[in-house]
Scaffold this motif. Structure first.
Motif, PDB file in Angstrom:
ATOM      1  N   TYR A 159       0.831  -1.219   0.000  1.00  0.00           N
ATOM      2  CA  TYR A 159       0.000   0.000   0.000  1.00  0.00           C
ATOM      3  C   TYR A 159       0.860   1.262   0.000  1.00  0.00           C
ATOM      4  CZ  TYR A 159      -0.473  -2.777   4.360  1.00  0.00           C
ATOM      5  OH  TYR A 159      -0.297  -3.672   5.387  1.00  0.00           O
ATOM      6  N   ALA A 160       1.747   1.323  -0.995  1.00  0.00           N
ATOM      7  CA  ALA A 160       2.610   2.495  -1.161  1.00  0.00           C
ATOM      8  C   ALA A 160       1.778   3.684  -1.617  1.00  0.00           C
ATOM      9  CB  ALA A 160       3.695   2.194  -2.196  1.00  0.00           C
ATOM     10  N   GLY A 161       1.946   4.815  -0.967  1.00  0.00           N
ATOM     11  CA  GLY A 161       1.295   6.037  -1.418  1.00  0.00           C
ATOM     12  C   GLY A 161       1.869   6.441  -2.769  1.00  0.00           C
ATOM     13  N   LEU A 162       1.034   6.538  -3.774  1.00  0.00           N
ATOM     14  CA  LEU A 162       1.512   6.775  -5.131  1.00  0.00           C
ATOM     15  C   LEU A 162       1.461   8.234  -5.548  1.00  0.00           C
ATOM     16  CD1 LEU A 162      -0.131   3.673  -6.851  1.00  0.00           C
ATOM     17  CD2 LEU A 162       2.187   3.886  -5.919  1.00  0.00           C
ATOM     18  N   SER A 163       0.778   9.074  -4.747  1.00  0.00           N
ATOM     19  CA  SER A 163       0.670  10.496  -5.076  1.00  0.00           C
ATOM     20  C   SER A 163       1.494  11.368  -4.132  1.00  0.00           C
ATOM     21  CB  SER A 163      -0.798  10.941  -5.044  1.00  0.00           C
ATOM     22  OG  SER A 163      -1.360  10.732  -3.753  1.00  0.00           O
ATOM     23  N   ARG A 164       2.225  10.762  -3.186  1.00  0.00           N
ATOM     24  CA  ARG A 164       3.077  11.508  -2.256  1.00  0.00           C
ATOM     25  C   ARG A 164       4.255  12.098  -3.029  1.00  0.00           C
ATOM     26  NH1 ARG A 164       3.525   7.743   1.057  1.00  0.00           N
ATOM     27  NH2 ARG A 164       2.208   8.469   2.761  1.00  0.00           N
ATOM     28  N   ASN A 165       4.495  13.400  -2.847  1.00  0.00           N
ATOM     29  CA  ASN A 165       5.542  14.096  -3.592  1.00  0.00           C
ATOM     30  C   ASN A 165       6.538  14.701  -2.609  1.00  0.00           C
ATOM     31  OD1 ASN A 165       7.135  15.512  -5.367  1.00  0.00           O
ATOM     32  ND2 ASN A 165       5.452  16.565  -6.388  1.00  0.00           N
ATOM     33  N   MET A 166       7.523  13.922  -2.201  1.00  0.00           N
ATOM     34  CA  MET A 166       8.503  14.395  -1.234  1.00  0.00           C
ATOM     35  C   MET A 166       9.509  15.325  -1.895  1.00  0.00           C
ATOM     36  SD  MET A 166       9.341  11.145   1.239  1.00  0.00           S
ATOM     37  CE  MET A 166      10.490  12.150   2.180  1.00  0.00           C
ATOM     38  N   VAL A 183      10.023  -5.031  -9.434  1.00  0.00           N
ATOM     39  CA  VAL A 183       9.049  -4.417  -8.525  1.00  0.00           C
ATOM     40  C   VAL A 183       7.960  -5.415  -8.165  1.00  0.00           C
ATOM     41  CG1 VAL A 183       7.276  -2.630  -8.304  1.00  0.00           C
ATOM     42  CG2 VAL A 183       9.433  -2.107  -9.473  1.00  0.00           C
ATOM     43  N   LEU A 184       7.626  -5.485  -6.866  1.00  0.00           N
ATOM     44  CA  LEU A 184       6.426  -6.171  -6.405  1.00  0.00           C
ATOM     45  C   LEU A 184       5.605  -5.178  -5.610  1.00  0.00           C
ATOM     46  CD1 LEU A 184       4.638  -8.668  -5.892  1.00  0.00           C
ATOM     47  CD2 LEU A 184       6.089  -9.195  -3.917  1.00  0.00           C
ATOM     48  N   GLY A 185       4.382  -4.890  -6.091  1.00  0.00           N
ATOM     49  CA  GLY A 185       3.483  -3.968  -5.407  1.00  0.00           C
ATOM     50  C   GLY A 185       2.247  -4.697  -4.913  1.00  0.00           C
ATOM     51  N   LEU A 186       1.908  -4.509  -3.639  1.00  0.00           N
ATOM     52  CA  LEU A 186       0.768  -5.183  -3.011  1.00  0.00           C
ATOM     53  C   LEU A 186      -0.185  -4.119  -2.465  1.00  0.00           C
ATOM     54  CD1 LEU A 186       3.010  -7.744  -1.122  1.00  0.00           C
ATOM     55  CD2 LEU A 186       1.606  -8.244  -3.125  1.00  0.00           C
ATOM     56  N   PHE A 187      -1.439  -4.168  -2.939  1.00  0.00           N
ATOM     57  CA  PHE A 187      -2.409  -3.120  -2.611  1.00  0.00           C
ATOM     58  C   PHE A 187      -3.725  -3.732  -2.150  1.00  0.00           C
ATOM     59  CE2 PHE A 187       0.533  -1.296  -5.663  1.00  0.00           C
ATOM     60  CZ  PHE A 187       0.795  -0.048  -5.128  1.00  0.00           C
ATOM     61  N   GLY A 188      -4.484  -2.949  -1.391  1.00  0.00           N
ATOM     62  CA  GLY A 188      -5.821  -3.344  -0.973  1.00  0.00           C
ATOM     63  C   GLY A 188      -6.866  -2.710  -1.870  1.00  0.00           C
ATOM     64  N   GLY A 189      -7.785  -3.514  -2.362  1.00  0.00           N
ATOM     65  CA  GLY A 189      -8.805  -2.996  -3.266  1.00  0.00           C
ATOM     66  C   GLY A 189      -9.761  -2.027  -2.613  1.00  0.00           C
ATOM     67  N   ALA A 190      -9.866  -2.064  -1.276  1.00  0.00           N
ATOM     68  CA  ALA A 190     -10.753  -1.149  -0.557  1.00  0.00           C
ATOM     69  C   ALA A 190      -9.976  -0.055   0.166  1.00  0.00           C
ATOM     70  CB  ALA A 190     -11.599  -1.935   0.451  1.00  0.00           C
ATOM     71  N   ASP A 191      -8.736   0.169  -0.238  1.00  0.00           N
ATOM     72  CA  ASP A 191      -7.908   1.219   0.371  1.00  0.00           C
ATOM     73  C   ASP A 191      -8.421   2.579  -0.085  1.00  0.00           C
ATOM     74  OD1 ASP A 191      -5.888   2.985   1.187  1.00  0.00           O
ATOM     75  OD2 ASP A 191      -4.321   1.487   0.886  1.00  0.00           O
ATOM     76  N   GLN A 192      -8.957   3.358   0.855  1.00  0.00           N
ATOM     77  CA  GLN A 192      -9.559   4.643   0.513  1.00  0.00           C
ATOM     78  C   GLN A 192      -8.528   5.662   0.034  1.00  0.00           C
ATOM     79  OE1 GLN A 192     -13.007   5.314   0.740  1.00  0.00           O
ATOM     80  NE2 GLN A 192     -13.174   3.124   1.086  1.00  0.00           N
ATOM     81  N   GLY A 193      -7.272   5.491   0.443  1.00  0.00           N
ATOM     82  CA  GLY A 193      -6.259   6.493   0.134  1.00  0.00           C
ATOM     83  C   GLY A 193      -5.480   6.239  -1.145  1.00  0.00           C
ATOM     84  N   ILE A 194      -5.673   5.070  -1.750  1.00  0.00           N
ATOM     85  CA  ILE A 194      -4.921   4.743  -2.966  1.00  0.00           C
ATOM     86  C   ILE A 194      -5.917   4.262  -4.017  1.00  0.00           C
ATOM     87  CG2 ILE A 194      -3.018   3.414  -3.956  1.00  0.00           C
ATOM     88  CD1 ILE A 194      -1.947   3.045  -1.124  1.00  0.00           C
ATOM     89  N   PRO A 195      -6.443   5.155  -4.829  1.00  0.00           N
ATOM     90  CA  PRO A 195      -7.441   4.770  -5.831  1.00  0.00           C
ATOM     91  C   PRO A 195      -6.899   3.749  -6.820  1.00  0.00           C
ATOM     92  CG  PRO A 195      -7.293   7.172  -5.599  1.00  0.00           C
ATOM     93  CD  PRO A 195      -6.141   6.591  -4.848  1.00  0.00           C
TER      94      PRO A 195
END
Length: 254
Positions: A159-166, A183-195
């Motif tokens: 659940y990496a934040g993809l819109s974070r701009n450091m 790359v291996l990316g693992l995300f939650g389908g119901a994650d409100q913060g990562i569309p």
């Protein structure tokens, strides 16, 4: 906040070995002293991992995660982000992390990553391939560190934040074409913060550049689903562990 003090990582099915862990203090090239925790397997196998914690820094969840990796034969070290601004204080629920998060900078954070990497390389198992695995903020940083010349065998993000701009240096999506490692990316389908749209954009960028990758979304799973307490998402956690070990095995065998 990803994990509170009661969160614990799920136990992988292959965590059948023994390990021991210890707190260490590392020093970056600029003199910054920061906390880390290393877990050493009794029977090391094919790889090592550097764990990037969530927004709270090095708290108990990540120390236990390091031990779970080590019990599966993978030496693991988790490090803290906040040595420059919070020193070597504890990272329990009482820690006010946000003022310190706001003072993070990629250049100095990568200096800490380099110090962690150097420490690993000096251990008896230091020649084994090294992967990164991060959670939330740490997932973003895991992927962003894949744009640097650290020599990783692969980068993993939960659940990496993809819109974070450091530091206004670009988001993970914007910089995905710079990632040099599998790359291996693992995300939650119901994650409100990562569309889902952002996850698709990441995958498209990686497709375009040709870097080896696997992006997995677990339907119905929320942010921070990878928690032993979340029994309803146990299957997703089990699958995530399997994919991590397969990814590590595949990209260690070169």
């Amino acid at each position: 906040m990803c994990y509170d003090d009661n969160a614990r990582p799920p136990v992988p099915s292959n965590a059948t070995g023994h390990s021991h862990g210890e707190d260490v203090v590392l020093t970056a090239a600029d003199g910054n002293r920061f906390a880390a925790y290393i877990a050493i397997p009794d029977k090391p196998q094919a790889a090592q991992v550097i764990i990037y914690p969530d927004i709270r820094g090095l708290h108990q969840f990540y120390k236990e995660l390091a031990l779970r990796f080590a019990e599966a034969g993978i030496q693991a070290i988790a490090f803290d982000y906040f040595g420059r601004t919070a020193g070597l204080t504890t990272r329990d629920d009482s820690f006010e992390f946000m003022p310190h998060v706001q003072q993070l900078h990629l250049a100095t954070l990568f200096a800490d990553v380099q110090a962690t990497l150097n420490y690993l390389k000096q251990t008896p198992h230091g020649k084994l391939p090294i992967f990164t695995v991060g959670f939330c903020l740490g997932g973003s940083l895991s992927f962003l560190s894949g744009t640097q010349n650290f020599g990783w065998a692969g980068v993993i993000g939960f659940y990496a934040g993809l819109s974070r701009n450091m530091d206004n240096q670009g988001t993970v999506i914007e910089r995905a074409s710079e990632i040099k490692y599998p790359v291996l990316g693992l995300f939650g389908g119901a994650d409100q913060g990562i569309p889902a749209e952002q996850v698709h954009q990441l995958e498209q960028k990686l497709e375009e550049t040709g870097v080896k990758h696997q992006i997995i979304t677990y339907a119905g799973a929320p942010h921070s689903f990878f928690d032993r307490r979340s029994a309803e998402f146990a299957n997703a956690s089990t699958d995530a562990w399997k994919r991590i070990f397969t990814f590590i095995h595949t990209n260690s065998s070169k």
